[in-house]
Design a protein around this motif. Structure first.
Motif, PDB file in Angstrom:
ATOM      1  N   THR A 259     -30.282  -4.762 -19.700  1.00 30.58           N
ATOM      2  CA  THR A 259     -31.354  -4.045 -19.016  1.00 30.58           C
ATOM      3  C   THR A 259     -30.910  -3.342 -17.744  1.00 30.58           C
ATOM      4  OG1 THR A 259     -31.971  -6.112 -17.894  1.00 30.58           O
ATOM      5  CG2 THR A 259     -33.148  -5.562 -19.920  1.00 30.58           C
ATOM      6  N   GLY A 260     -29.721  -3.634 -17.243  1.00 29.36           N
ATOM      7  CA  GLY A 260     -29.277  -2.999 -16.012  1.00 29.36           C
ATOM      8  C   GLY A 260     -27.794  -3.154 -15.796  1.00 29.36           C
ATOM      9  N   GLY A 261     -27.268  -2.394 -14.811  1.00 26.49           N
ATOM     10  CA  GLY A 261     -25.832  -2.417 -14.600  1.00 26.49           C
ATOM     11  C   GLY A 261     -25.432  -2.316 -13.146  1.00 26.49           C
ATOM     12  N   THR A 262     -25.605  -3.401 -12.405  1.00 25.86           N
ATOM     13  CA  THR A 262     -25.138  -3.458 -11.024  1.00 25.86           C
ATOM     14  C   THR A 262     -24.341  -4.742 -10.823  1.00 25.86           C
ATOM     15  OG1 THR A 262     -27.171  -4.559 -10.257  1.00 25.86           O
ATOM     16  CG2 THR A 262     -27.111  -2.146 -10.146  1.00 25.86           C
ATOM     17  N   GLY A 263     -23.380  -4.703  -9.917  1.00 26.41           N
ATOM     18  CA  GLY A 263     -22.606  -5.898  -9.617  1.00 26.41           C
ATOM     19  C   GLY A 263     -21.854  -6.408 -10.828  1.00 26.41           C
ATOM     20  N   VAL A 264     -22.055  -7.684 -11.151  1.00 23.76           N
ATOM     21  CA  VAL A 264     -21.340  -8.331 -12.244  1.00 23.76           C
ATOM     22  C   VAL A 264     -21.592  -7.631 -13.572  1.00 23.76           C
ATOM     23  CG1 VAL A 264     -21.095 -10.490 -13.536  1.00 23.76           C
ATOM     24  CG2 VAL A 264     -21.362 -10.551 -11.055  1.00 23.76           C
ATOM     25  N   THR A 265     -22.794  -7.096 -13.748  1.00 25.21           N
ATOM     26  CA  THR A 265     -23.156  -6.534 -15.051  1.00 25.21           C
ATOM     27  C   THR A 265     -22.772  -5.060 -15.212  1.00 25.21           C
ATOM     28  OG1 THR A 265     -25.378  -5.873 -14.326  1.00 25.21           O
ATOM     29  CG2 THR A 265     -25.125  -8.097 -15.224  1.00 25.21           C
ATOM     30  N   GLU A 266     -22.224  -4.429 -14.182  1.00 25.50           N
ATOM     31  CA  GLU A 266     -22.018  -2.978 -14.229  1.00 25.50           C
ATOM     32  C   GLU A 266     -21.189  -2.536 -15.433  1.00 25.50           C
ATOM     33  OE1 GLU A 266     -20.081   0.638 -11.521  1.00 25.50           O
ATOM     34  OE2 GLU A 266     -20.422  -1.347 -10.625  1.00 25.50           O
ATOM     35  N   ALA A 267     -19.989  -3.083 -15.577  1.00 28.01           N
ATOM     36  CA  ALA A 267     -19.119  -2.658 -16.684  1.00 28.01           C
ATOM     37  C   ALA A 267     -19.678  -3.116 -18.028  1.00 28.01           C
ATOM     38  CB  ALA A 267     -17.712  -3.210 -16.485  1.00 28.01           C
ATOM     39  N   HIS A 268     -20.345  -4.264 -18.036  1.00 24.78           N
ATOM     40  CA  HIS A 268     -20.910  -4.762 -19.297  1.00 24.78           C
ATOM     41  C   HIS A 268     -22.045  -3.846 -19.774  1.00 24.78           C
ATOM     42  CE1 HIS A 268     -18.580  -8.448 -19.326  1.00 24.78           C
ATOM     43  NE2 HIS A 268     -18.928  -8.673 -18.068  1.00 24.78           N
ATOM     44  N   HIS A 269     -22.903  -3.439 -18.852  1.00 31.89           N
ATOM     45  CA  HIS A 269     -24.001  -2.536 -19.218  1.00 31.89           C
ATOM     46  C   HIS A 269     -23.455  -1.220 -19.762  1.00 31.89           C
ATOM     47  CE1 HIS A 269     -27.925  -0.667 -19.146  1.00 31.89           C
ATOM     48  NE2 HIS A 269     -27.491   0.289 -18.330  1.00 31.89           N
ATOM     49  N   ALA A 270     -22.442  -0.682 -19.080  1.00 31.35           N
ATOM     50  CA  ALA A 270     -21.838   0.577 -19.533  1.00 31.35           C
ATOM     51  C   ALA A 270     -21.176   0.402 -20.901  1.00 31.35           C
ATOM     52  CB  ALA A 270     -20.825   1.066 -18.503  1.00 31.35           C
ATOM     53  N   THR A 271     -20.554  -0.757 -21.129  1.00 29.47           N
ATOM     54  CA  THR A 271     -19.919  -1.004 -22.431  1.00 29.47           C
ATOM     55  C   THR A 271     -20.968  -1.100 -23.532  1.00 29.47           C
ATOM     56  OG1 THR A 271     -18.087  -2.173 -21.359  1.00 29.47           O
ATOM     57  CG2 THR A 271     -18.404  -2.549 -23.710  1.00 29.47           C
TER      58      THR A 271
END
Length: 275
Positions: free
Chosen positions: A111-123
């Motif tokens: 649902t989002g891509g900041t901090g820890v999740t940034e690269a995962h969201h983009a992937t």
């Protein structure tokens, strides 16, 4: 054939252990940066191929013939570098005709891509845009980061301190997540799904009580000032804000059993540390 990328790491090895219980070793490929470091997997009959996230040509060689690919996220912490690794793997998967990609993402990345999740969201977005059949396995933090050899120190001191404000953590053991990945790789009905994995929620006051039960030694809980630095200070703040308290039934569903309990995890940690 199933290919496991970054297979020489702790998580990849656990996944391969589970796969070996349900399919011939020759149908499993371990894609690793340095094949010499995976001689133990070769000895078990697993195909070991060089697959380096920094070398796209090696990824194309490693992924050849794969019906399913477990894309284990890059250990690179810089989001841009991590994403470039994942993009290289996805490009190689498409070029070699991989049948489906199973990606180890992170909770919140859907649902989002900041901090820890940034690269995962983009992937995840790249996987969706690329058109390959997929399954997203969104992991929580590993329980081993918290439930480890250090617990024996708390037992010896008779006191457990932390700076999480008594809020809950939804961590899961690496072994449970590896078993879930193996189930998805070898099972049906998972394509097009995104699983938000969480283990049983626990708190540090509960952990102190569990340490007392398992060790037989009274362990008191004390809230302490947050004196951590860097990433750990940020994580403590996230926990105090309740960001790690979300719960789903996805891990239980994919495992086909309850995830490992706090009592079981603490028992294993103390037994291991005493060995």
């Amino acid at each position: 054939m199933i290919v496991v990328s970054a297979a020489a790491g702790a998580f990849g090895r656990l996944v391969i252990d589970r796969l070996l219980t349900r399919m011939p070793a020759g149908e499993i490929v371990a894609a690793v940066r340095a094949p010499a470091a995976a001689a133990d997997l070769t000895a078990r009959g697993v195909q070991v191929r060089r697959g380096d996230y920094d070398d796209p040509a090696s990824l194309r060689e490693a992924f050849g013939g794969a019906g399913r690919l477990l894309l284990i996220s890059s250990p690179e912490l810089d989001p841009a570098r991590r994403l470039s690794h994942h993009q290289a793997a996805l490009d190689a998967a498409r070029a070699t005709g991989v049948g489906a990609v199973v990606y180890t993402s992170f909770l919140g990345a859907g649902t989002g891509g900041t901090g820890v999740t940034e690269a995962h969201h983009a992937t995840e977005k790249a996987i969706l845009a690329g058109g390959l059949p997929y399954t997203m396995l969104r992991h929580p933090y590993y329980s081993e980061a918290f439930l480890n050899l250090g617990l024996r120190t708390a037992v010896a001191a008779g006191e457990l301190t932390d700076a999480t404000g008594g809020r809950g953590l939804n961590t899961a053991l690496r072994a449970d997540l590896a078993e879930a990945a193996a189930n998805v790789l070898t099972g049906e009905g998972h394509l097009g799904r995104g699983y938000d994995f969480t283990g049983p929620r626990w708190t540090y006051p509960q952990l102190a009580r569990t340490l007392t039960e398992v060790s037989g030694v009274p362990v008191a809980y004390r809230e302490a000032a947050d004196e951590a630095d860097g990433a750990m200070r940020w994580l403590n703040g996230q926990i105090r804000a309740g960001e790690l308290e979300a719960q789903t039934g996805d891990l239980h569903q994919v495992l086909g059993r309850p995830a490992t309990t706090l009592h079981q995890a603490v028992t294993a940690a103390l037994t291991h540390s005493a060995a």
